[in-house]
Design an enzyme around this catalytic site. Sequence first.
Site, PDB file in Angstrom:
ATOM      1  N   SER A 194      -0.455 -86.823 -37.642  1.00  0.00           N
ATOM      2  CA  SER A 194      -1.256 -86.881 -36.425  1.00  0.00           C
ATOM      3  C   SER A 194      -1.494 -85.509 -35.777  1.00  0.00           C
ATOM      4  O   SER A 194      -2.013 -84.605 -36.413  1.00  0.00           O
ATOM      5  CB  SER A 194      -0.569 -87.856 -35.478  1.00  0.00           C
TER       6      SER A 194
ATOM      7  N   ASP B  26      -7.621 -86.280 -32.028  1.00  0.00           N
ATOM      8  CA  ASP B  26      -6.398 -85.653 -32.545  1.00  0.00           C
ATOM      9  C   ASP B  26      -6.500 -85.564 -34.076  1.00  0.00           C
ATOM     10  O   ASP B  26      -7.527 -85.916 -34.667  1.00  0.00           O
ATOM     11  CB  ASP B  26      -5.138 -86.394 -32.078  1.00  0.00           C
TER      12      ASP B  26
ATOM     13  N   ASP C  21      -6.931 -90.955 -34.119  1.00  0.00           N
ATOM     14  CA  ASP C  21      -6.649 -92.216 -33.430  1.00  0.00           C
ATOM     15  C   ASP C  21      -6.504 -92.022 -31.922  1.00  0.00           C
ATOM     16  O   ASP C  21      -6.154 -92.966 -31.209  1.00  0.00           O
ATOM     17  CB  ASP C  21      -5.433 -92.959 -34.030  1.00  0.00           C
TER      18      ASP C  21
ATOM     19  N   ASN D  58      -2.439 -90.392 -23.074  1.00  0.00           N
ATOM     20  CA  ASN D  58      -2.858 -89.362 -24.032  1.00  0.00           C
ATOM     21  C   ASN D  58      -4.102 -89.730 -24.838  1.00  0.00           C
ATOM     22  O   ASN D  58      -4.531 -88.956 -25.697  1.00  0.00           O
ATOM     23  CB  ASN D  58      -1.695 -89.031 -24.973  1.00  0.00           C
TER      24      ASN D  58
ATOM     25  N   ARG E  18      12.896 -89.796 -20.318  1.00  0.00           N
ATOM     26  CA  ARG E  18      13.219 -90.692 -21.441  1.00  0.00           C
ATOM     27  C   ARG E  18      13.353 -89.862 -22.727  1.00  0.00           C
ATOM     28  O   ARG E  18      12.720 -88.802 -22.849  1.00  0.00           O
ATOM     29  CB  ARG E  18      12.143 -91.774 -21.631  1.00  0.00           C
ATOM     30  N   PRO E  19      14.184 -90.351 -23.649  1.00  0.00           N
ATOM     31  CA  PRO E  19      14.281 -89.631 -24.923  1.00  0.00           C
ATOM     32  C   PRO E  19      13.004 -89.864 -25.721  1.00  0.00           C
ATOM     33  O   PRO E  19      12.525 -91.003 -25.790  1.00  0.00           O
ATOM     34  CB  PRO E  19      15.487 -90.279 -25.607  1.00  0.00           C
TER      35      PRO E  19
ATOM     36  N   THR F  59       9.626 -89.342 -31.044  1.00  0.00           N
ATOM     37  CA  THR F  59       9.032 -88.590 -32.157  1.00  0.00           C
ATOM     38  C   THR F  59       9.556 -87.160 -32.267  1.00  0.00           C
ATOM     39  O   THR F  59       9.319 -86.500 -33.261  1.00  0.00           O
ATOM     40  CB  THR F  59       7.491 -88.501 -32.015  1.00  0.00           C
TER      41      THR F  59
ATOM     42  N   ARG G  24      11.887 -86.129 -22.596  1.00  0.00           N
ATOM     43  CA  ARG G  24      10.640 -85.845 -21.869  1.00  0.00           C
ATOM     44  C   ARG G  24      10.835 -86.107 -20.376  1.00  0.00           C
ATOM     45  O   ARG G  24      11.501 -87.072 -19.991  1.00  0.00           O
ATOM     46  CB  ARG G  24       9.500 -86.713 -22.377  1.00  0.00           C
TER      47      ARG G  24
HETATM   48  C1  LIG Z   1       4.310 -88.752 -23.679  1.00  0.00           C
HETATM   49  C2  LIG Z   1       3.594 -89.024 -24.935  1.00  0.00           C
HETATM   50  O1  LIG Z   1       2.419 -88.681 -25.069  1.00  0.00           O
HETATM   51  N1  LIG Z   1       4.295 -89.654 -25.912  1.00  0.00           N
HETATM   52  C3  LIG Z   1       3.725 -89.965 -27.220  1.00  0.00           C
HETATM   53  C4  LIG Z   1       4.696 -89.634 -28.327  1.00  0.00           C
HETATM   54  O2  LIG Z   1       5.844 -90.430 -28.147  1.00  0.00           O
HETATM   55  P1  LIG Z   1       7.268 -89.887 -27.682  1.00  0.00           P
HETATM   56  O3  LIG Z   1       8.180 -91.056 -27.895  1.00  0.00           O
HETATM   57  O4  LIG Z   1       7.094 -89.516 -26.241  1.00  0.00           O
HETATM   58  O5  LIG Z   1       7.582 -88.673 -28.510  1.00  0.00           O
HETATM   59  O6  LIG Z   1       4.105 -89.946 -29.590  1.00  0.00           O
HETATM   60  C5  LIG Z   1       3.820 -91.340 -29.750  1.00  0.00           C
HETATM   61  C6  LIG Z   1       3.291 -91.535 -31.145  1.00  0.00           C
HETATM   62  O7  LIG Z   1       2.118 -90.819 -31.372  1.00  0.00           O
HETATM   63  C7  LIG Z   1       2.840 -91.797 -28.676  1.00  0.00           C
HETATM   64  O8  LIG Z   1       2.636 -93.167 -28.809  1.00  0.00           O
HETATM   65  C8  LIG Z   1       3.388 -91.442 -27.292  1.00  0.00           C
HETATM   66  O9  LIG Z   1       2.464 -91.737 -26.295  1.00  0.00           O
HETATM   67 MG   LIG Z   2      -2.782 -89.593 -33.933  1.00  0.00          MG
END
Ligand SMILES: CC(=O)N[C@H]1[C@@H](OP(=O)(O)O)O[C@H](CO)[C@@H](O)[C@@H]1O
Ligand SMILES: [Mg+2]
Length: 542
Positions: A64, A276, A280, A372, A497-498, A501, A506
């Site tokens: 991505s 992106d 998606d 996002n 929150r942790p 990805t 965060r």
């Molecule tokens: C704050 C933020 O943008 N978090 C993103 C990011 O997740 P995190 O769990 O925050 O790393 O990646 C995900 C997968 O692409 C998306 O679904 C999500 O919205």
């Molecule tokens: Mg993507």
Amino acid sequence: MDSEALRKYSALHPKPAGLTLQYGTAGFRTKAEQLDHIMFRMGLLAVLRSKAVTATIGIMVTASHNPEEDNGVKLVDPLGEMLHPSWEEYATQLANAEEQELQKVITEICQKAAVNLHKDASVFIGRDTRPSSKKLSQSVIDGVHVLGGQYHDYGLVTTPQLHYMVCCQNTQGQYGKATLEGYYEKLSKAFMELIKQSHCSGESQRHLKIDCANGIGALKLSEMKPYFPQEVLIHIYNDGTKEKLNHLCGADFVKVHQKPPGGLDMKPNERCCSFDGDADRIVYYYKDTAGHFHLIDGDKIATLISIFLKELLAKVKQSFKMAVVQTAYANGNSTRYLQETLKVPVHCVKTGVKHLHHKAQEFDVGVYFEANGHGTVLFSKAAETKIRQLVKEEKDDEKREAAKMLENMIDLINQTVGDAVSDMLVIEAILALKGLTVQQWDALYTDLPNRLLKVQVADRRVIDTTDAERRALTPPGLQEKIDALVKKYKLSRAFVRPSGTEDVVRIYAEADTQENADALAHEVSLAVFHLAGGKGAPPQPI
Ligand SMILES: CC(=O)N[C@H]1[C@@H](OP(=O)(O)O)O[C@H](CO)[C@@H](O)[C@@H]1O
Ligand SMILES: [Mg+2]
């Protein structure tokens, strides 16, 4: 299962010693050179899943918006949804098994998930434009092959295109034709039908500059161009011919940095958008005459779509239940606008598309978007059937016309998953139909100033959350500290929150001014650093 072949092939895709990876929010994602064995094993898993559900399963090779050197893999379930959570655990077990245990782990999964190995299996494979993707998708094919699965390799496709193919295949063509041509034809036909009904907007309205993040979106949009009507003037930037994937461009860059991408010259009031790396996600933006940058994120996209759908639903006079699904990252003013001005119910769920998608399925019309820019609209079977019936049988012109628009929206939107190309066409059609400029759209409400930060800690699992991730249960004292900090500012909100990805925690904060949002985010990040085992130097003020 041919044990000898399994042994031979898995030796060709060895697991680096000591490496453990987890199937997270977006599947497996890390440096491309660590992923060969993961790809092979996900090929195996896709075959098992396919046998378990007697349907075609998808595998997408992409990371991505992450850097070009990274890669990743995601499985797609029969109707184009993300892999069922109960199987994420099997994915992790298979990925981390030592080579000599592989057969045993496969047998265990077959027992636990009632997989009949004698059944047929079919897997659809797609990949993004990363230099590593081709070879990695070959490893997926090896995995599928070893367990005797059939496969179709779609080669270079966007993530949502692969989701679409899987859904088409498993609905025996009801959702559409499982080819790229089928995808382009379905979307362009619905789009043209929709804008045929528009009476306003001059030619200049239809110009759109698109930053394709130097990724797959550029390739697929170029392929689709001949299908568009002449009035649609899309201009592709960051097409991957000169610069690196996602480098200083793309939807994630624009959203996180709240500034325009490189490689796209923006004149005042021109409508622009960014995809992106796997197309998606989408965000829109423009620069006003004073040179100020205005971001139109997923929340405002959800709002525009909701306004449009709500008007049409009122015209067809059916008692359809409509709702918007957001995450904690949605701007507070978007939630307020949707609930108080538009009077649409809003639900907040945990981060990650699977949670939004799942919740949206509860309604006749479920609009979901992450801030996002990842999102789509789901229509219940009952609503879709009723709408198609009204188009055919309704005598009242206004009602029938509204139903016709809804029908075209159903066909234009990729209901399997968020899709930058499909969302872009939905937005362009709505703007044209409502005669709205990008500035008028932006002016629906004003975003509260906000800031997203990340902090490194020794083990991010020490943070446990509740209430759709808006409150921290552990470590002790953290939530109390956040509450006290939030009280210092007006219109403020903050949560931590942790990440699912990245190996980070965060931090999100919003407040009445940018200075206050920045100060609050910084103070909360210090609290996380001190109470949750921060690594390295303490976070510095913004
Ligand atoms: C704050 C933020 O943008 N978090 C993103 C990011 O997740 P995190 O769990 O925050 O790393 O990646 C995900 C997968 O692409 C998306 O679904 C999500 O919205
Ligand atoms: Mg993507």
